[in-house]
Motif scaffolding. Structure first.
Motif, PDB file in Angstrom:
ATOM      1  N   MET A   1       0.835  -1.184   0.000  1.00 56.26           N
ATOM      2  CA  MET A   1       0.000   0.000   0.000  1.00 56.26           C
ATOM      3  C   MET A   1       0.878   1.244   0.000  1.00 56.26           C
ATOM      4  N   GLU A   2       0.560   2.192  -0.859  1.00 57.17           N
ATOM      5  CA  GLU A   2       1.329   3.423  -0.938  1.00 57.17           C
ATOM      6  C   GLU A   2       1.044   4.310   0.258  1.00 57.17           C
ATOM      7  N   LYS A   3       2.067   5.065   0.681  1.00 60.52           N
ATOM      8  CA  LYS A   3       1.915   5.977   1.801  1.00 60.52           C
ATOM      9  C   LYS A   3       1.507   7.355   1.302  1.00 60.52           C
ATOM     10  N   ILE A   4       0.748   8.041   2.150  1.00 61.23           N
ATOM     11  CA  ILE A   4       0.408   9.433   1.860  1.00 61.23           C
ATOM     12  C   ILE A   4       1.629  10.265   2.214  1.00 61.23           C
ATOM     13  N   LYS A   5       2.120  11.052   1.255  1.00 61.81           N
ATOM     14  CA  LYS A   5       3.340  11.826   1.490  1.00 61.81           C
ATOM     15  C   LYS A   5       3.430  13.008   0.538  1.00 61.81           C
ATOM     16  N   SER A   6       4.554  13.651   0.556  1.00 61.40           N
ATOM     17  CA  SER A   6       4.946  14.785  -0.284  1.00 61.40           C
ATOM     18  C   SER A   6       4.421  16.105   0.253  1.00 61.40           C
ATOM     19  N   LEU A  28      -1.084  10.549  -2.691  1.00 60.32           N
ATOM     20  CA  LEU A  28      -1.088   9.100  -2.591  1.00 60.32           C
ATOM     21  C   LEU A  28      -0.734   8.608  -3.983  1.00 60.32           C
ATOM     22  N   GLY A  29       0.511   8.156  -4.124  1.00 57.31           N
ATOM     23  CA  GLY A  29       0.981   7.789  -5.456  1.00 57.31           C
ATOM     24  C   GLY A  29       1.065   9.031  -6.317  1.00 57.31           C
ATOM     25  N   ASN A  30       0.357   9.025  -7.440  1.00 55.91           N
ATOM     26  CA  ASN A  30       0.391  10.178  -8.343  1.00 55.91           C
ATOM     27  C   ASN A  30      -0.909  10.976  -8.322  1.00 55.91           C
ATOM     28  N   THR A  31      -1.666  10.876  -7.218  1.00 54.54           N
ATOM     29  CA  THR A  31      -2.894  11.653  -7.099  1.00 54.54           C
ATOM     30  C   THR A  31      -2.889  12.463  -5.809  1.00 54.54           C
ATOM     31  N   VAL A  32      -3.659  13.533  -5.806  1.00 51.26           N
ATOM     32  CA  VAL A  32      -3.807  14.350  -4.604  1.00 51.26           C
ATOM     33  C   VAL A  32      -4.829  13.663  -3.710  1.00 51.26           C
ATOM     34  N   ALA A  33      -4.395  13.281  -2.519  1.00 52.52           N
ATOM     35  CA  ALA A  33      -5.282  12.618  -1.560  1.00 52.52           C
ATOM     36  C   ALA A  33      -6.057  13.646  -0.738  1.00 52.52           C
ATOM     37  N   LYS A  34      -5.404  14.763  -0.443  1.00 50.65           N
ATOM     38  CA  LYS A  34      -6.034  15.820   0.351  1.00 50.65           C
ATOM     39  C   LYS A  34      -5.293  17.110   0.042  1.00 50.65           C
ATOM     40  N   SER A  35      -6.017  18.211  -0.013  1.00 49.38           N
ATOM     41  CA  SER A  35      -5.371  19.462  -0.412  1.00 49.38           C
ATOM     42  C   SER A  35      -5.229  20.477   0.718  1.00 49.38           C
ATOM     43  N   ASN A  36      -5.736  20.154   1.909  1.00 55.20           N
ATOM     44  CA  ASN A  36      -5.663  21.132   2.991  1.00 55.20           C
ATOM     45  C   ASN A  36      -5.166  20.520   4.308  1.00 55.20           C
ATOM     46  N   VAL A  37      -4.124  19.732   4.230  1.00 57.40           N
ATOM     47  CA  VAL A  37      -3.516  19.124   5.416  1.00 57.40           C
ATOM     48  C   VAL A  37      -2.757  20.202   6.191  1.00 57.40           C
ATOM     49  N   LYS A  38      -2.873  20.183   7.515  1.00 59.43           N
ATOM     50  CA  LYS A  38      -2.130  21.138   8.340  1.00 59.43           C
ATOM     51  C   LYS A  38      -0.861  20.449   8.834  1.00 59.43           C
ATOM     52  N   LYS A  39       0.284  20.871   8.327  1.00 59.06           N
ATOM     53  CA  LYS A  39       1.570  20.246   8.632  1.00 59.06           C
ATOM     54  C   LYS A  39       2.413  21.065   9.592  1.00 59.06           C
ATOM     55  N   GLY A  54       6.846  14.005   4.886  1.00 55.33           N
ATOM     56  CA  GLY A  54       6.985  12.555   4.840  1.00 55.33           C
ATOM     57  C   GLY A  54       5.663  11.896   5.142  1.00 55.33           C
ATOM     58  N   SER A  55       5.731  10.663   5.578  1.00 58.17           N
ATOM     59  CA  SER A  55       4.538   9.905   5.907  1.00 58.17           C
ATOM     60  C   SER A  55       3.812  10.566   7.080  1.00 58.17           C
ATOM     61  N   THR A  56       2.534  10.830   6.917  1.00 48.83           N
ATOM     62  CA  THR A  56       1.771  11.576   7.912  1.00 48.83           C
ATOM     63  C   THR A  56       1.699  10.865   9.256  1.00 48.83           C
ATOM     64  N   ALA A  57       1.385   9.586   9.255  1.00 47.91           N
ATOM     65  CA  ALA A  57       1.305   8.841  10.521  1.00 47.91           C
ATOM     66  C   ALA A  57       2.656   8.833  11.223  1.00 47.91           C
ATOM     67  N   ASP A  58       3.724   8.662  10.467  1.00 48.13           N
ATOM     68  CA  ASP A  58       5.070   8.678  11.047  1.00 48.13           C
ATOM     69  C   ASP A  58       5.379  10.042  11.645  1.00 48.13           C
ATOM     70  N   TYR A 168       4.081  18.410  -6.277  1.00 47.18           N
ATOM     71  CA  TYR A 168       3.692  17.867  -4.977  1.00 47.18           C
ATOM     72  C   TYR A 168       3.472  18.958  -3.925  1.00 47.18           C
ATOM     73  N   THR A 169       3.408  20.204  -4.366  1.00 49.92           N
ATOM     74  CA  THR A 169       3.217  21.343  -3.468  1.00 49.92           C
ATOM     75  C   THR A 169       2.050  22.170  -3.995  1.00 49.92           C
ATOM     76  N   ASN A 170       1.126  22.553  -3.097  1.00 50.06           N
ATOM     77  CA  ASN A 170       0.012  23.379  -3.553  1.00 50.06           C
ATOM     78  C   ASN A 170       0.046  24.755  -2.893  1.00 50.06           C
ATOM     79  N   HIS A 171      -0.946  25.562  -3.190  1.00 51.18           N
ATOM     80  CA  HIS A 171      -0.993  26.947  -2.714  1.00 51.18           C
ATOM     81  C   HIS A 171      -1.806  27.132  -1.429  1.00 51.18           C
ATOM     82  N   ASN A 172      -2.251  26.048  -0.812  1.00 49.46           N
ATOM     83  CA  ASN A 172      -2.980  26.132   0.454  1.00 49.46           C
ATOM     84  C   ASN A 172      -1.953  26.203   1.585  1.00 49.46           C
ATOM     85  N   LEU A 173      -1.549  27.403   1.948  1.00 48.32           N
ATOM     86  CA  LEU A 173      -0.439  27.599   2.872  1.00 48.32           C
ATOM     87  C   LEU A 173      -0.906  27.851   4.305  1.00 48.32           C
TER      88      LEU A 173
END
Length: 179
Positions: A1-6, A28-39, A54-58, A168-173
């Protein structure tokens, strides 16, 4: 299973202030899994700010451990980062985690990795993640040629430039400032 990352995370210390920001994209792979993650997370009563790539859970596991280290070492950023890096490198469970962190307070910015590194970046500019070199390059140019900008403005512009280039970078800052 691919990890959510980038992602792209950028921190700048400029004119007595530290700003740290990140985009909101998780792939997730070559698709956007979520566009507004707070990192970006504030710790230590808001005196310390962290950003992860990196991996969100990690990353969440590492953020919890870092918060514990901060408590154990009375909020001493550098000591907590060094102790986390030691554990991350030597612990059987932690060394499998795939993430990187930038941690900052009003005085310093550090990059923490799973290889045991705790780096104080040159020029007070730190960047991690897939778009890190674009953001870092933009930030270095801004620090050199646009000194009138605030640390927060430099982070926003650096991340915007990275988002214009890195898929792998969006404008939701999300940007936080520590004074």
């Amino acid at each position: 299973m691919e990890k959510i990352k980038s992602t792209t995370v950028l921190a700048i210390k400029h004119n007595g202030k530290v700003a740290i920001g990140a985009d909101g994209q998780a792939t997730l792979g070559n698709t956007v899994a979520k566009s507004n993650v707070k990192k970006i997370r504030k710790l230590g009563d808001g005196k310390i700010v962290t950003g992860f790539a990196g991996s969100t859970a990690d990353a969440f596991t590492l953020l919890d451990r870092f918060d514990e280290k901060l408590s154990n070492y009375s909020g001493n950023l550098k000591r907590a980062a060094v102790e986390l890096a030691k554990d991350w490198r030597t612990d059987r469970y932690l060394r499998k985690l795939e993430a990187m962190m930038i941690v900052a307070d009003k005085n310093e910015v550090l990059i923490v990795s799973g290889t045991g590194d705790v780096l104080e970046p040159d020029e007070d500019v730190a960047a991690i993640g897939s778009g890190s070199m674009y953001a870092r390059s933009a930030a270095l140019a801004l620090k050199k040629h646009a000194t009138n900008l605030s640390a927060e403005e430099m982070v926003r512009e650096g991340l915007t430039i990275a988002a214009d280039i890195c898929i792998y970078t969006n404008h939701n800052l999300v940007v936080e400032v520590v004074e």
